[in-house]
Design a protein around this motif. Structure first.
Motif, PDB file in Angstrom:
ATOM      1  N   UNK A  12      58.990  11.404  30.453  1.00  0.00           N
ATOM      2  CA  UNK A  12      59.471  12.708  29.888  1.00  0.00           C
ATOM      3  C   UNK A  12      61.114  12.864  30.111  1.00  0.00           C
ATOM      4  N   UNK A  13      61.739  13.659  29.309  1.00  0.00           N
ATOM      5  CA  UNK A  13      63.107  13.660  29.320  1.00  0.00           C
ATOM      6  C   UNK A  13      63.938  14.544  30.496  1.00  0.00           C
ATOM      7  N   UNK A  14      62.879  15.383  31.082  1.00  0.00           N
ATOM      8  CA  UNK A  14      63.292  16.458  31.978  1.00  0.00           C
ATOM      9  C   UNK A  14      62.685  16.025  33.385  1.00  0.00           C
ATOM     10  N   UNK A  15      62.122  16.903  34.332  1.00  0.00           N
ATOM     11  CA  UNK A  15      61.142  16.550  35.328  1.00  0.00           C
ATOM     12  C   UNK A  15      59.540  16.356  35.024  1.00  0.00           C
ATOM     13  N   UNK A  16      58.923  15.342  35.742  1.00  0.00           N
ATOM     14  CA  UNK A  16      57.566  15.477  35.938  1.00  0.00           C
ATOM     15  C   UNK A  16      56.890  16.574  36.123  1.00  0.00           C
ATOM     16  N   UNK A  17      57.294  17.564  36.891  1.00  0.00           N
ATOM     17  CA  UNK A  17      56.921  18.947  37.303  1.00  0.00           C
ATOM     18  C   UNK A  17      57.927  19.540  37.784  1.00  0.00           C
ATOM     19  N   UNK A  18      58.536  20.761  37.051  1.00  0.00           N
ATOM     20  CA  UNK A  18      59.382  21.777  37.481  1.00  0.00           C
ATOM     21  C   UNK A  18      58.674  22.798  37.856  1.00  0.00           C
ATOM     22  N   UNK A  19      58.841  23.463  39.199  1.00  0.00           N
ATOM     23  CA  UNK A  19      58.075  24.408  39.653  1.00  0.00           C
ATOM     24  C   UNK A  19      58.931  25.361  40.564  1.00  0.00           C
ATOM     25  N   UNK A  20      58.956  26.786  40.370  1.00  0.00           N
ATOM     26  CA  UNK A  20      59.737  27.455  40.950  1.00  0.00           C
ATOM     27  C   UNK A  20      59.062  28.951  41.189  1.00  0.00           C
ATOM     28  N   UNK A  21      59.843  29.594  42.066  1.00  0.00           N
ATOM     29  CA  UNK A  21      59.328  30.990  41.853  1.00  0.00           C
ATOM     30  C   UNK A  21      58.096  31.440  42.462  1.00  0.00           C
ATOM     31  N   UNK A  79      59.381  15.385  40.824  1.00  0.00           N
ATOM     32  CA  UNK A  79      59.019  16.655  41.085  1.00  0.00           C
ATOM     33  C   UNK A  79      60.281  17.455  41.441  1.00  0.00           C
ATOM     34  N   UNK A  80      60.370  18.870  40.925  1.00  0.00           N
ATOM     35  CA  UNK A  80      61.402  19.536  41.626  1.00  0.00           C
ATOM     36  C   UNK A  80      60.777  20.867  42.136  1.00  0.00           C
ATOM     37  N   UNK A  81      60.828  21.417  43.264  1.00  0.00           N
ATOM     38  CA  UNK A  81      60.343  22.413  43.951  1.00  0.00           C
ATOM     39  C   UNK A  81      61.315  23.462  44.185  1.00  0.00           C
ATOM     40  N   UNK A  82      61.319  24.662  43.642  1.00  0.00           N
ATOM     41  CA  UNK A  82      62.208  25.422  44.462  1.00  0.00           C
ATOM     42  C   UNK A  82      61.596  27.076  44.631  1.00  0.00           C
ATOM     43  N   UNK A  83      61.460  27.461  45.977  1.00  0.00           N
ATOM     44  CA  UNK A  83      60.839  28.473  46.227  1.00  0.00           C
ATOM     45  C   UNK A  83      58.958  28.165  45.955  1.00  0.00           C
ATOM     46  N   UNK A  84      58.594  27.008  46.242  1.00  0.00           N
ATOM     47  CA  UNK A  84      57.378  26.569  45.914  1.00  0.00           C
ATOM     48  C   UNK A  84      56.658  25.951  47.096  1.00  0.00           C
ATOM     49  N   UNK A  85      55.444  25.910  47.014  1.00  0.00           N
ATOM     50  CA  UNK A  85      54.420  25.466  48.164  1.00  0.00           C
ATOM     51  C   UNK A  85      53.704  24.311  47.175  1.00  0.00           C
TER      52      UNK A  85
END
Length: 272
Positions: A131-140, A159-165
């Motif tokens: 994919x051209x972005x992230x596999x997983x973009x997770x936030x909030x 994976x990009x995790x921002x304020x995520x568990x």
């Protein structure tokens, strides 16, 4: 649209929805179950859902001119043995929703495979690739559970995790152009088993967050294996950190606890 549903329950089996100028399927306050379906080649999103529930089994959502699935206050309760591929947006775009993937693939999008805002997700035995972005973009406040899966060859990173568990088990995060994992903004990561391997920017970037790696291999990344900055907390137990092009581990203004771990053959420092 091929199908517009409001306050209804819809079941599709052995069916094809394709060739429409706008979204294939639009759901509001509805429930949709699709088995052995094809949702392809439409001018907009494959499935758009508002306050809806979706189940997809052995179904393909491909070659649509928007996202594969667009969710707002909705849920994919089942996405099993299915493929979301080659859509002209994100694979799944979810806000205030829930997503469950099993034995499925999300491939070949110009943006993220999964984009999750305040949306818990479970991803098991699945592949998020190319994919051209992230596999997983997770936030909030998003919680992600991932196991027995592969995240590879994504342009922005795994994976990009921002304020995520997030919990990641027995998963290979490899050969992404960006970071394998970027964990930032007071996120928390638990990774057990699997590897962070051959990512171009770094295996793991930890920024103002915490991560615990247990029996994880961090190897062959093209800069540092792991970097922790900005008051992060890093724990590694029974790991392998090897053959990274620069430092195996680099810490700045952070806390590190490393036990029973092999740090070897990195290009510059083992621990900097």
């Amino acid at each position: 649209s091929g199908l517009i549903s409001t306050n209804s329950t819809v079941s599709l089996a052995d069916s094809t929805v394709d060739g429409h100028r706008s979204d294939d399927i639009s759901l509001t306050d509805s429930s949709l179950d699709v088995a052995n379906g094809q949702i392809n080649q439409n001018g907009g999103v494959g499935i758009t859902a508002g306050s809806a529930t979706i189940g997809l089994t052995t179904t393909t959502i491909a070659n649509n001119n928007g996202d594969g699935v667009f969710l707002r206050s909705s849920s994919i309760d089942v996405l099993e043995q299915s493929s979301i591929a080659d859509n002209n947006g994100r694979g799944i775009d979810a806000e205030s929703s829930t997503v469950t993937l099993s034995n499925s693939t999300v491939l070949n999008h110009p943006s993220d495979a999964l984009y999750l805002i305040n949306s818990p997700a479970s991803v098991g035995n699945s592949r998020l690739e190319n994919n051209g972005g992230w596999g997983i973009f997770a936030e909030n406040s998003t919680a992600v559970r991932m196991f027995n899966s592969t995240v590879s060859t994504n342009t922005n990173g795994g994976l990009r995790l921002s304020s995520a568990v997030t919990s990641v088990r027995s998963t290979e995060i490899q050969s992404n152009t960006g970071f394998g994992l970027e964990v930032t903004n007071e996120s928390a990561l638990l990774m057990i088993g699997g590897s962070l391997r051959a990512n171009e920017t770094m295996g793991l970037m930890l920024n103002g967050s915490s991560a615990s790696l247990r029996e994880v291999t961090v190897a062959d990344n093209l800069t540092n294996g792991v970097e922790a900055v900005n008051r992060s907390a890093l724990t590694i137990v029974r790991g392998v950190i090897e053959n990274n092009a620069q430092d195996g581990l680099r810490l700045s203004d952070s806390l590190g606890s490393i036990r029973e771990t092999q740090i070897t053959r990195n290009g510059e420092f083992g621990l900097n």
